[in-house]
Every structure is written in structure tokens, then in C-alpha cells.
Write a protein that holds these residues in place. Structure first.
Motif, PDB file in Angstrom:
ATOM      1  N   PHE A 254      37.788 -49.766  12.859  1.00  0.00           N
ATOM      2  CA  PHE A 254      36.657 -48.841  12.830  1.00  0.00           C
ATOM      3  C   PHE A 254      36.963 -47.553  13.589  1.00  0.00           C
ATOM      4  CE2 PHE A 254      32.317 -47.915  14.792  1.00  0.00           C
ATOM      5  CZ  PHE A 254      31.898 -47.162  13.715  1.00  0.00           C
ATOM      6  N   SER A 255      37.399 -47.669  14.836  1.00  0.00           N
ATOM      7  CA  SER A 255      37.666 -46.454  15.620  1.00  0.00           C
ATOM      8  C   SER A 255      38.886 -45.712  15.082  1.00  0.00           C
ATOM      9  CB  SER A 255      37.830 -46.794  17.106  1.00  0.00           C
ATOM     10  OG  SER A 255      38.917 -47.660  17.322  1.00  0.00           O
ATOM     11  N   VAL A 256      39.861 -46.435  14.556  1.00  0.00           N
ATOM     12  CA  VAL A 256      41.026 -45.771  13.964  1.00  0.00           C
ATOM     13  C   VAL A 256      40.603 -44.985  12.717  1.00  0.00           C
ATOM     14  CG1 VAL A 256      43.253 -46.137  12.814  1.00  0.00           C
ATOM     15  CG2 VAL A 256      42.697 -47.417  14.884  1.00  0.00           C
TER      16      VAL A 256
ATOM     17  N   HIS B 152      39.200 -41.828  13.768  1.00  0.00           N
ATOM     18  CA  HIS B 152      40.328 -41.001  14.219  1.00  0.00           C
ATOM     19  C   HIS B 152      41.003 -40.327  13.011  1.00  0.00           C
ATOM     20  CE1 HIS B 152      43.748 -40.823  17.441  1.00  0.00           C
ATOM     21  NE2 HIS B 152      43.910 -39.849  16.581  1.00  0.00           N
ATOM     22  N   ILE B 153      41.246 -41.091  11.976  1.00  0.00           N
ATOM     23  CA  ILE B 153      41.877 -40.569  10.756  1.00  0.00           C
ATOM     24  C   ILE B 153      41.038 -39.447  10.150  1.00  0.00           C
ATOM     25  CG2 ILE B 153      42.473 -41.153   8.357  1.00  0.00           C
ATOM     26  CD1 ILE B 153      43.172 -44.002   9.406  1.00  0.00           C
TER      27      ILE B 153
ATOM     28  N   ARG C 155      43.552 -37.347  22.431  1.00  0.00           N
ATOM     29  CA  ARG C 155      43.214 -37.195  23.852  1.00  0.00           C
ATOM     30  C   ARG C 155      41.736 -37.503  24.131  1.00  0.00           C
ATOM     31  NH1 ARG C 155      45.753 -32.428  24.167  1.00  0.00           N
ATOM     32  NH2 ARG C 155      43.923 -31.134  23.836  1.00  0.00           N
ATOM     33  N   ASN C 156      40.879 -37.298  23.144  1.00  0.00           N
ATOM     34  CA  ASN C 156      39.437 -37.340  23.429  1.00  0.00           C
ATOM     35  C   ASN C 156      38.631 -38.341  22.613  1.00  0.00           C
ATOM     36  OD1 ASN C 156      39.379 -35.114  25.376  1.00  0.00           O
ATOM     37  ND2 ASN C 156      39.924 -33.809  23.642  1.00  0.00           N
ATOM     38  N   ILE C 157      39.282 -39.030  21.682  1.00  0.00           N
ATOM     39  CA  ILE C 157      38.513 -39.870  20.770  1.00  0.00           C
ATOM     40  C   ILE C 157      37.745 -40.984  21.476  1.00  0.00           C
ATOM     41  CG2 ILE C 157      40.598 -41.234  20.233  1.00  0.00           C
ATOM     42  CD1 ILE C 157      38.210 -40.676  17.458  1.00  0.00           C
ATOM     43  N   GLN C 158      38.382 -41.641  22.423  1.00  0.00           N
ATOM     44  CA  GLN C 158      37.709 -42.783  23.085  1.00  0.00           C
ATOM     45  C   GLN C 158      36.425 -42.336  23.772  1.00  0.00           C
ATOM     46  OE1 GLN C 158      40.992 -42.125  23.738  1.00  0.00           O
ATOM     47  NE2 GLN C 158      42.151 -43.888  22.974  1.00  0.00           N
ATOM     48  N   HIS C 159      36.526 -41.254  24.506  1.00  0.00           N
ATOM     49  CA  HIS C 159      35.339 -40.787  25.224  1.00  0.00           C
ATOM     50  C   HIS C 159      34.236 -40.347  24.264  1.00  0.00           C
ATOM     51  CE1 HIS C 159      32.839 -37.738  27.335  1.00  0.00           C
ATOM     52  NE2 HIS C 159      32.812 -38.679  28.243  1.00  0.00           N
ATOM     53  N   ALA C 160      34.652 -39.709  23.172  1.00  0.00           N
ATOM     54  CA  ALA C 160      33.655 -39.218  22.205  1.00  0.00           C
ATOM     55  C   ALA C 160      32.918 -40.369  21.519  1.00  0.00           C
ATOM     56  CB  ALA C 160      34.338 -38.331  21.160  1.00  0.00           C
TER      57      ALA C 160
END
Lengths: 139, 139
Positions: free
Chosen positions: A6-8, A11-12, B102-107
DNA sequence: TTGATTGTAACTATAACAGTTACATTACGG
DNA sequence: CCGTAATGTAACTGTTATAGTTACAATCAA
């Protein structure tokens, strides 16, 4: 647990947007820090869901809709939900001679569907563009 | 996907209540239609969560609280949530040289926590007594 | 003291996820 | 029009979670 597919996937989609579609699965894999095949597998799910389009031999991935019109629910639905669209597994083949065994599945159906709906409606409130916006504002 | 441990746990609690605590894991297994060890493993999780009490050698399982004070969220939390209490897995070790990496996790953090909270609040609205009530009314 | 029960370890089987190699197919660019 | 590069997918491996099963020590009630 909901997997990292899901998070990947988010990201894509963000990378496709940031690079205006001019990006390869290899480059995406470099940002996610994984193998390109992992990326292509998730891209395949996004394609089947009608969110992106890509073609063999051609560099570039097209967003079918702008990210502002793709919600986190759309992504979740594309890559995580099973065929039956049901989040909660309920045990089957219970003993029908027992009052509880005979009725438990039906008694659970509505509350579990309600909870799933609340999760999905919450995800639907955020677009992938919102996520990309947060990312860009972080710098 | 949320596993059947959750629905089996509710099944166990319902049976304990219906039989006023005078029931063995073997009998419960007969109603669920599985092995008694599967039942005892889930009972162990319910014990650790402080929902039931049982002792080796003694037939009978005690409900620490009445079922009207045990919500589906309590059961879900006891048997499904991992140590960190987080429903969504977010991929780590992304490429910090990339804006998105760099920012995906936080977002993603806040929208995903919001969605998890909605799911949990929905589960918290229904007690196991509500489920048992539906079961009994079905006959 | 005997028999029943719990709690848990240990093993097996299955499935999903994730990483990897390999390769046929496709199409763009020189 | 050929070579390079990219996609799409199959196939294999390793890891983890779930689920079922056997076995058994520890415990307690009758």
C-alpha cells in the motif's frame, strides 16, 4: 496487518507525478530501495485498477486520472483488498448444533462491515495529491 | 486481511458467557470446529489482555468483565494488533537523496493513523454482549 | 490418588509477502 | 532496420503468520 504494498504504491504514484511520467521502474526501485520487479508487480495491480497505464518497451507511465482524483482508498482497494472485498476473515464451518456456532457469522457481519466502511471512508478523505503536497512542503 | 483469530475470540467469549464459565477448551473447539490447542492459544492472548482468567486443571473460564463491558475493539486489540499497535505497514529505508523517498513516511503517518482510529472507534461501538444478543435472538 | 484439564513446546502445512534471476516481447532512437 | 532499453511475467528462494496436530508437564477436583 496491511502490507507495505500500500505505502509503496503511493510512493510509486507520487514519483510518477513528480517526474511527469518520465520515469522507469528501475528508477522508482532506487527511490523505494527495493528490486524493480517488486515495483512492476505493484504497478501491474495499479494498471488493473485503471489508475495508471504503461507499455512494454516504452519509458514512461501515464496517470489515467490526476493524483487529486485518486484517494488513498482507491490505492488501498487496488493493491490490498482480496477478491471478495472483505477486510475481516470470519471462521466458517462452525458446529450448527451449537447456538453460537450456528449464528456467529451472521451476528458479526454488520458490525465488521461497518468498521471496514469507516476505515475506507477515512482513507477516501485523503488524495494522493494531498500526500505529494505534504512531501513537497517538507523539502 | 485480519485473521480469523478475531472472530474465533468472539466465539470463545460468547460460549463462556452462554455456559456461565462452565466449559472446557475441548468443548469450545467442538463448537468452533477446530483443535483445542487453537482455542487455548487464543485464550492465552485473551488472558494476557486481562479479559478472561483460567487455571490449569480447573474446568471453567472466568470473564473478568461482563461481555457488555468488552467491545469488539478490546478483542481485536487483544488478538490481532502487533506490539507497536500499528495497522498499516509503511516501507522503511527509502532513498533519502530523493524528495519522495525522504518524506513519504512522515507524509503518510497522520492519514493512516486517522483511518486506523476510525476502524477502532467503530469496533468499540459494539460490545460482545451485543453479538451474543443477536445470536440468541436468531435461535 | 486417579482422571481430567490447562498451558505450552514442537512439528507440519499452507499462504502471503518480499527479493531475486531470467527472459520473451515490445518499441524507440540512431 | 538494428541494437538497446524497458516492460511484463514466470519461477525460484527466504521469511513470517496462521492454522492444525501431537505430546506432555503441571495442576487441581472429586
Amino acid at each position: 496487518m496491511i502490507s507495505s504494498k500500500f505505502s509503496v504504491a503511493i510512493h510509486i504514484l507520487s514519483l510518477i507525478d513528480v517526474h511527469d511520467g518520465k520515469i522507469t521502474s528501475e528508477r522508482i526501485a532506487g527511490s523505494v530501495n527495493t528490486n524493480a520487479v517488486v515495483i512492476r508487480r505493484i504497478m501491474s495491480l495499479l494498471s488493473k485498477a485503471g489508475l495508471i497505464e504503461s507499455r512494454p518497451g516504452v519509458t514512461g507511465i501515464k496517470l489515467v486520472r490526476p493524483l487529486s482524483e485518486i484517494t488513498l482508498y482507491d490505492v488501498y482497494h487496488a493493491v490490498e483488498l482480496p477478491e471478495n472485498n472483505v477486510l475481516f476473515t470470519v471462521h466458517q464451518n462452525t458446529n450448527v448444533k451449537c447456538l453460537v456456532g450456528r449464528n456467529i457469522q451472521h451476528a458479526l457481519t454488520q458490525p465488521l462491515l461497518d468498521a471496514q466502511r469507516e476505515l475506507e471512508q477515512s482513507l477516501a478523505k485523503t488524495s494522493v495529491a494531498d500526500i505529494t503536497g505534504t512531501i513537497v512542503s517538507q523539502g
